[in-house]
Structures are given as C-alpha cells and as structure tokens.
Enzyme design. Sequence first.
Site, PDB file in Angstrom:
ATOM      1  N   HIS A  85      -7.321 -11.190  -2.452  1.00 41.84           N
ATOM      2  CA  HIS A  85      -6.766 -10.848  -1.139  1.00 41.84           C
ATOM      3  C   HIS A  85      -7.703 -11.385  -0.055  1.00 41.84           C
ATOM      4  O   HIS A  85      -8.763 -10.813   0.206  1.00 41.84           O
ATOM      5  CB  HIS A  85      -6.644  -9.336  -1.037  1.00 41.84           C
ATOM      6  CG  HIS A  85      -5.887  -8.828   0.163  1.00 41.84           C
ATOM      7  ND1 HIS A  85      -5.555  -9.625   1.240  1.00 41.84           N
ATOM      8  CD2 HIS A  85      -5.384  -7.592   0.438  1.00 41.84           C
ATOM      9  CE1 HIS A  85      -4.888  -8.889   2.123  1.00 41.84           C
ATOM     10  NE2 HIS A  85      -4.777  -7.660   1.662  1.00 41.84           N
ATOM     11  N   ASN A 135      -4.900  -5.912  12.348  1.00 38.63           N
ATOM     12  CA  ASN A 135      -6.323  -5.582  12.182  1.00 38.63           C
ATOM     13  C   ASN A 135      -7.216  -6.341  13.161  1.00 38.63           C
ATOM     14  O   ASN A 135      -8.364  -6.676  12.852  1.00 38.63           O
ATOM     15  CB  ASN A 135      -6.799  -5.781  10.731  1.00 38.63           C
ATOM     16  CG  ASN A 135      -6.319  -4.672   9.816  1.00 38.63           C
ATOM     17  OD1 ASN A 135      -6.166  -3.523  10.256  1.00 38.63           O
ATOM     18  ND2 ASN A 135      -6.091  -4.985   8.542  1.00 38.63           N
ATOM     19  N   THR A 192       0.847  -1.197   0.000  1.00 33.83           N
ATOM     20  CA  THR A 192       0.000   0.000   0.000  1.00 33.83           C
ATOM     21  C   THR A 192       0.878   1.241   0.000  1.00 33.83           C
ATOM     22  O   THR A 192       1.735   1.388   0.870  1.00 33.83           O
ATOM     23  CB  THR A 192      -0.912  -0.031   1.241  1.00 33.83           C
ATOM     24  OG1 THR A 192      -1.791  -1.153   1.125  1.00 33.83           O
ATOM     25  CG2 THR A 192      -1.751   1.236   1.349  1.00 33.83           C
ATOM     26  N   TYR A 246      -8.824  -8.276   6.295  1.00 37.00           N
ATOM     27  CA  TYR A 246      -9.800  -7.587   5.441  1.00 37.00           C
ATOM     28  C   TYR A 246     -11.001  -8.512   5.180  1.00 37.00           C
ATOM     29  O   TYR A 246     -11.086  -9.590   5.767  1.00 37.00           O
ATOM     30  CB  TYR A 246      -9.096  -7.075   4.181  1.00 37.00           C
ATOM     31  CG  TYR A 246      -8.020  -6.071   4.576  1.00 37.00           C
ATOM     32  CD1 TYR A 246      -8.386  -4.822   5.093  1.00 37.00           C
ATOM     33  CD2 TYR A 246      -6.666  -6.393   4.542  1.00 37.00           C
ATOM     34  CE1 TYR A 246      -7.417  -3.909   5.529  1.00 37.00           C
ATOM     35  CE2 TYR A 246      -5.696  -5.484   4.983  1.00 37.00           C
ATOM     36  CZ  TYR A 246      -6.087  -4.244   5.473  1.00 37.00           C
ATOM     37  OH  TYR A 246      -5.144  -3.356   5.916  1.00 37.00           O
ATOM     38  N   ASN A 251      -4.837 -10.750   6.108  1.00 41.29           N
ATOM     39  CA  ASN A 251      -4.548  -9.515   6.847  1.00 41.29           C
ATOM     40  C   ASN A 251      -5.749  -8.793   7.452  1.00 41.29           C
ATOM     41  O   ASN A 251      -5.723  -7.586   7.665  1.00 41.29           O
ATOM     42  CB  ASN A 251      -3.742  -8.551   5.965  1.00 41.29           C
ATOM     43  CG  ASN A 251      -2.409  -9.154   5.540  1.00 41.29           C
ATOM     44  OD1 ASN A 251      -1.967 -10.133   6.144  1.00 41.29           O
ATOM     45  ND2 ASN A 251      -1.784  -8.609   4.519  1.00 41.29           N
TER      46      ASN A 251
HETATM   47  C1  PHB Z   1      -1.799  -1.499   5.033  1.00 44.39           C
HETATM   48  O1  PHB Z   1      -2.114  -0.533   4.340  1.00 44.39           O
HETATM   49  O2  PHB Z   1      -1.248  -1.377   6.134  1.00 44.39           O
HETATM   50  C2  PHB Z   1      -2.081  -2.842   4.534  1.00 44.39           C
HETATM   51  C3  PHB Z   1      -2.826  -3.003   3.399  1.00 44.39           C
HETATM   52  C4  PHB Z   1      -3.094  -4.264   2.919  1.00 44.39           C
HETATM   53  C5  PHB Z   1      -2.610  -5.353   3.590  1.00 44.39           C
HETATM   54  C6  PHB Z   1      -1.861  -5.204   4.708  1.00 44.39           C
HETATM   55  C7  PHB Z   1      -1.590  -3.945   5.194  1.00 44.39           C
HETATM   56  O3  PHB Z   1      -2.868  -6.567   3.154  1.00 44.39           O
END
Ligand code: PHB
Length: 359
Positions: free
Chosen positions: A175, A235, A26, A180, A178
Amino acid sequence: MSLNLFSPAKLGSINLSNRIVMAPLTRNRAGEAGVPQSINVTYYEQRATAGLIITEATPISEMAHGYPLLPGIYTDAQVAGWKKITDAVHAKGGKIVIQLWHVGRISHPSLLPNNALPVAPSAIKPAGQAFTYQGLVDYVEPRALDASELPEIVADYVHATKCALAAGFDGVEIHAANGYLLDQFLRDDSNKRTDNYGGSYENRARFLMEVTEAVVAVAGADKVGARLSPVNPFNDMKDSNPQALFNYVTEALSRFNLAYLHVVEGGIHGGGESEPFDFSAMRKLFKGGYIANLAYDKARGNTAIASGHADAIAYGVPFIANPDLVERYSVDAPLNEADSSSFYGGSEKGYTDYPFLGA
Ligand code: PHB
C-alpha cells in the site's frame, strides 16, 4: 471477441476467473489484538466469487496502526485468524491477497504502543482528525524518521510478508497510496527531507523501492502488487508535479516485474475533483498487470478492459453491499444500496447481512 469483466486473467502467478476485483476496504471489525474473527471469515467468504479479493489495509506492526479495530499481520494469532479466511476463500475457488499497510503520520499516540508519536518522513502535522477509541482527535505533529530507522520498517514489511505467506495468501499488495507512510515519502508536500530519501523523484521513491525489493525477495515478484494514488488529496496530500513523479515511480516499480500495479485514479472519500492526470501514461509504463480503481461501474469497467486501459477493475462500495457482485453484473441484476453508517465498525449489520440475489 474482445475482453471484458468476465474474461479470465493472470496477474503474475495469480489466476483470476474474472476481472472483477474486490478493492481494499477498511471495516474496523477485527477481534482482540488485531486477530481476524469469525464474522470476518464470513464476510470474505461471501465475496469469494470476485476474480481477486484485496483485503482491507492491514498493519504490518504495532507502529503501523492508525484506526481502531484493524486486523494485523504480524503475530502468530493473526496468521491463524487470516488462515481461516484464506482457506474459506480458496474453498470457494477464490483468490485473495493482503494489503500491507503502515499509516505513518495518519495515526495518534493513543493508537500506538506506549503512546508513541506517529512517524513520518518529515515532522509535518496533517490537517484533519484521527479516529481513535476516544472519538475524533486532531492529528499531532509526527516524529521524522531517522534514515537509520528505515531498515527496521523494511524488516517489518518482510516479517508481515512471511506472515502473509504462512497464512495462505496468494500474494501481497504494498500500500503506497492514499496518504499513508509510503505515499508520504513519495509526495513533496509531506516529504521535506534533505537526505537520500527526499528531494529528487529517485530519492522520494527510494524507500518504496527498498520495501518492494525486500518484499519481492521473500514472496517472489509474481505474487506482489503495489497501489498508488497520484492525485488523491485524501489525508492532506499533494505534490508539485504528480505526473512526473508517478511516471518515475511506475517505471521504477516496473523493473521488479510485479504481478500488478493498482491505481486509484482520482480522489477518494468524496475527494471530489482531482487535478487532471494521464493514467494511461502509467498503464503504458508498467509492464505487469494494471488494476484500475475509482467509482467504476459495470459499463465503464468493461470499456476500460476492452480498450486495454486496464486488466482488471477494483470495486469498493459495490462489494460492501453486494457479496455476489459478479453474479449481479453477469445477469444485469439491480444492486443493493450500501449503508455508509455501517462502513466503519459495528457488527454483522451492514457487514455480512447484505442479501444475495434471490434471497
Ligand atoms: C480509510 O479507512 O478511510 C482508508 C483506509 C485505507 C485507505 C484509504 C482510506 O487506503
């Protein structure tokens, strides 16, 4: 001779000239309306010697956004912007897939259309704060999705996949890591549903499998990868039995004959010690390629490939600071240090101005 980071590889239909993959990162530098702009073209083009580039996580719809200045993959203007990137990478002989993203509860009304509440499997507020245009703000309690809404989100993945193919990508990565949206369905601390999408491993994996089936139907399985992060606490995530859950998910994904599985083998963002987990079990259960990620260096990457643990290694921070990471690894040159203050947002500084060897 055994395989190493510099051996060519094939992941599904994607031919890699080496096994050094650029991890999704990101960077918050998209142009207006989530359209990739010229500095983004330069950034990816500079890194085209990677065996494969996985783009930054990219929202599939307006509701999929969770941070400022993300590029999207759902409008014609975004497709045209990304096309310049895929053309530039291909002209340099590189390969590039786009990571398809829905953040679920890791968002904030100020980032969403009509100040909508973020959506999630269950109405459980994550600990922590959202990055908004107004700064850091506590997360809010998300709205639990009704099962009748899930086909619309699957349709958004399908639309984004069509956009990705139109933009010239070599494939797409789903994805599901993490913390999401798709990961929120998988792990039982964020999924308390009592319908067909909660409870058993099969039920918690159902939404990911529906998304995967739909994306595969559009792109072909040999152009689709998936990313998982079984023990990443980032997260505010956890699960009561990650090994059993992710062994199940891996076997279920394996049946699609995907190009690859991409596994975050621990906790990101200084997530520190994560609980013990046998990643080689996932590697063995998955019949496509296996990309390993998490703080690998050159030596550990070579060992993982030579031993058969992984087919390729995804490097994150080293690729931020070293556009020519492949060349540096090949001649054992010193690496540039990454400046973490310019990771998220800003201009060319800390983005496209890291020096190449000999510059
Ligand atoms: C982040 O922006 O911190 C981020 C984004 C996507 C991910 C992990 C971290 O899979």
